[in-house]
Scaffold this motif. Structure first.
Motif, PDB file in Angstrom:
ATOM      1  N   UNK A  67      -1.546  39.091  20.152  1.00 16.51           N
ATOM      2  CA  UNK A  67      -2.730  39.577  19.931  1.00 16.51           C
ATOM      3  C   UNK A  67      -3.091  40.525  21.008  1.00 16.51           C
ATOM      4  N   UNK A  68      -3.839  41.581  20.580  1.00 21.48           N
ATOM      5  CA  UNK A  68      -4.487  42.117  19.297  1.00 21.48           C
ATOM      6  C   UNK A  68      -3.531  42.595  18.331  1.00 21.48           C
ATOM      7  N   UNK A  69      -2.225  42.606  18.601  1.00 19.42           N
ATOM      8  CA  UNK A  69      -1.275  43.256  17.613  1.00 19.42           C
ATOM      9  C   UNK A  69      -0.838  42.169  16.585  1.00 19.42           C
ATOM     10  N   UNK A  91      -0.822  35.555  12.936  1.00 22.38           N
ATOM     11  CA  UNK A  91      -1.881  35.620  13.831  1.00 22.38           C
ATOM     12  C   UNK A  91      -3.093  36.255  13.015  1.00 22.38           C
ATOM     13  N   UNK A  92      -4.076  36.301  13.855  1.00 20.80           N
ATOM     14  CA  UNK A  92      -5.591  36.804  12.886  1.00 20.80           C
ATOM     15  C   UNK A  92      -5.298  38.201  12.794  1.00 20.80           C
ATOM     16  N   UNK A  93      -4.582  39.062  13.724  1.00 17.29           N
ATOM     17  CA  UNK A  93      -4.492  40.695  13.344  1.00 17.29           C
ATOM     18  C   UNK A  93      -3.510  40.708  11.946  1.00 17.29           C
ATOM     19  N   UNK A  94      -2.332  39.895  12.035  1.00 14.01           N
ATOM     20  CA  UNK A  94      -1.529  40.015  10.768  1.00 14.01           C
ATOM     21  C   UNK A  94      -2.356  39.482   9.658  1.00 14.01           C
ATOM     22  N   UNK A  95      -3.250  38.656   9.677  1.00 15.97           N
ATOM     23  CA  UNK A  95      -4.028  38.074   8.581  1.00 15.97           C
ATOM     24  C   UNK A  95      -5.023  39.190   7.922  1.00 15.97           C
ATOM     25  N   UNK A 122      -2.239  38.674   5.140  1.00 23.72           N
ATOM     26  CA  UNK A 122      -1.390  37.070   5.107  1.00 23.72           C
ATOM     27  C   UNK A 122      -2.451  35.978   5.250  1.00 23.72           C
ATOM     28  N   UNK A 123      -2.011  34.886   4.489  1.00 26.69           N
ATOM     29  CA  UNK A 123      -2.859  33.811   4.467  1.00 26.69           C
ATOM     30  C   UNK A 123      -2.140  32.802   5.286  1.00 26.69           C
ATOM     31  N   UNK A 124      -2.149  32.212   6.488  1.00 32.79           N
ATOM     32  CA  UNK A 124      -1.264  31.396   6.843  1.00 32.79           C
ATOM     33  C   UNK A 124      -1.342  29.752   6.461  1.00 32.79           C
ATOM     34  N   UNK A 125      -2.257  29.538   5.405  1.00 38.38           N
ATOM     35  CA  UNK A 125      -2.300  28.376   4.558  1.00 38.38           C
ATOM     36  C   UNK A 125      -1.349  28.402   3.413  1.00 38.38           C
ATOM     37  N   UNK A 126      -0.960  29.958   3.232  1.00 48.52           N
ATOM     38  CA  UNK A 126      -0.128  30.066   2.042  1.00 48.52           C
ATOM     39  C   UNK A 126       1.154  30.262   2.361  1.00 48.52           C
ATOM     40  N   UNK A 127       2.020  29.247   2.218  1.00 49.33           N
ATOM     41  CA  UNK A 127       3.359  29.697   2.699  1.00 49.33           C
ATOM     42  C   UNK A 127       4.599  29.998   1.725  1.00 49.33           C
ATOM     43  N   UNK A 128       3.944  31.059   1.075  1.00 51.09           N
ATOM     44  CA  UNK A 128       4.755  31.733  -0.054  1.00 51.09           C
ATOM     45  C   UNK A 128       5.885  32.809   0.516  1.00 51.09           C
ATOM     46  N   UNK A 170       4.589  43.524  15.301  1.00 47.17           N
ATOM     47  CA  UNK A 170       4.088  44.763  15.327  1.00 47.17           C
ATOM     48  C   UNK A 170       3.352  45.666  16.207  1.00 47.17           C
ATOM     49  N   UNK A 171       4.054  46.712  16.785  1.00 44.89           N
ATOM     50  CA  UNK A 171       3.346  47.630  17.749  1.00 44.89           C
ATOM     51  C   UNK A 171       2.613  48.730  17.259  1.00 44.89           C
ATOM     52  N   UNK A 172       1.253  49.141  17.473  1.00 45.55           N
ATOM     53  CA  UNK A 172       0.859  50.478  17.148  1.00 45.55           C
ATOM     54  C   UNK A 172       1.695  51.506  17.811  1.00 45.55           C
ATOM     55  N   UNK A 173       1.751  52.447  17.024  1.00 47.16           N
ATOM     56  CA  UNK A 173       2.464  53.665  17.471  1.00 47.16           C
ATOM     57  C   UNK A 173       1.705  54.427  18.379  1.00 47.16           C
ATOM     58  N   UNK A 174       2.358  54.848  19.444  1.00 43.61           N
ATOM     59  CA  UNK A 174       1.388  55.492  20.595  1.00 43.61           C
ATOM     60  C   UNK A 174       1.033  57.077  19.951  1.00 43.61           C
ATOM     61  N   UNK A 175      -0.232  57.489  20.452  1.00 46.08           N
ATOM     62  CA  UNK A 175      -0.572  58.764  19.997  1.00 46.08           C
ATOM     63  C   UNK A 175      -1.271  58.637  18.691  1.00 46.08           C
ATOM     64  N   UNK A 176      -1.555  57.488  18.116  1.00 52.08           N
ATOM     65  CA  UNK A 176      -2.383  57.226  16.992  1.00 52.08           C
ATOM     66  C   UNK A 176      -3.369  56.456  17.394  1.00 52.08           C
ATOM     67  N   UNK A 177      -4.420  56.274  16.383  1.00 52.01           N
ATOM     68  CA  UNK A 177      -5.581  55.403  16.834  1.00 52.01           C
ATOM     69  C   UNK A 177      -5.540  54.218  16.273  1.00 52.01           C
TER      70      UNK A 177
END
Length: 292
Positions: free
Chosen positions: A127-129, A144-148, A153-159, A263-270
């Motif tokens: 986090x926060x990524x 993690x919460x950012x992925x949700x 993604x629902x961490x309770x759904x193991x689909x 996941x890493x945010x691409x540099x130079x983007x917002x």
């Protein structure tokens, strides 16, 4: 599951290692440890080949051929019996399977969706990524919460995440260049499946998804193969707009049955700022609900 020890350049070295491994481990097992008398005529330490065979419930000639790396049929059940007689630990048992040419089974402690706390901690500390954790079939284990918030993604759904990518309309809407991502994921899944021949878990995913998605069935029929590698993921998120990430897939240390996706945010983007705003809004919304 069965296989045959067939001759080849690579198999020759494997068979030699199998011979050396079995001989070494057999020499380390004392007769009294398995309830046998040492006897006055025993000249070498450890068990004899015929003793291992009898204790494992296999033919003496068969075990001799196994130790010699002969062209014989091998089953997991028999290897487990040999491993029990030789007192092999979990890592050694898996090593025996590999040397015998079989796909090693998952240790009992790895079965299901129970995951060591340190691996869950990895995605939480990302986090926060966004970060999430998959099992060997790409079933969701944790997020993690950012992925949700970002990936839905629902961490309770193991689909299964591969299935969701093809059958959930959300992915077609939010993923820029969905078709290319679908092709890449399908090819990567085939590469993983090829590393685990005979594993019915992969076959079940493929069979179900082929029946549910014509797009997947067509891509699977191409027989394309790709390694796991980093890639640029672009999302058109309904709340945040365009999000650009570099996605990295890593085998979890000590747990080859699990896959960390970071996941890493691409540099130079917002992107980083947008994700942070989503997290801040989520936190404020949670506090409002609690206060209410």
């Amino acid at each position: 599951m069965t296989t045959t020890l067939a001759p080849s350049t690579g198999a020759s070295a494997r068979r030699e290692e199998l011979r050396a491994f079995l001989m070494a481990r057999r020499a380390q097992v004392s007769p009294d440890a398995v309830g046998l008398p040492a006897g006055p005529r025993r000249r070498t330490p450890g068990l004899r080949r015929e003793e291992v065979a009898v204790l494992a419930g296999v033919g003496v000639s068969w075990y001799q051929w196994l130790e010699q790396g002969r062209d014989i049929t091998v089953s997991g059940q028999v290897l487990d019996a040999v491993a029990r007689v030789l007192g092999l630990g979990e890592a050694e048992r898996r090593h025996l399977y590999v040397l015998a040419g079989l796909n090693p089974p998952l240790p009992a402690a790895w079965q299901g969706t129970s995951v060591a706390a340190d691996l869950i901690g990895v995605i939480e500390r990302w986090m926060p990524h966004p970060a999430h954790l998959l099992d060997r079939y790409w079933n969701l284990i944790g997020a993690n919460r950012a992925a949700q918030l970002v990936l839905g993604y629902d961490p309770d759904d193991h689909g299964n995440c591969l299935r969701a990518f093809f059958v959930d309309p959300m992915y077609r809407t939010e993923y820029v260049d969905w078709s290319e991502h679908a092709r890449r994921l399908t090819a990567q899944y085939r590469a993983l499946m090829s590393e685990h021949p005979g594993d019915e878990g992969y076959a079940e995913v493929i069979e179900r998804l082929s029946a549910e998605s014509a797009d997947f069935a067509e891509l699977w029929g191409r027989h394309e193969v790709r390694d796991l590698e980093g890639f640029h993921k672009v999302l058109d998120h309904p709340a945040a707009g365009r999000l650009d990430f570099e996605s990295t897939q890593l085998s979890a240390p000590g747990r080859p049955d699990l896959l960390l996706v970071l996941h890493n945010p691409i540099e130079g983007t917002d992107t980083a700022a947008k994700v942070q705003r989503m997290l801040d809004d989520d936190r404020r919304s949670h506090l409002t609900v609690v206060a209410g």
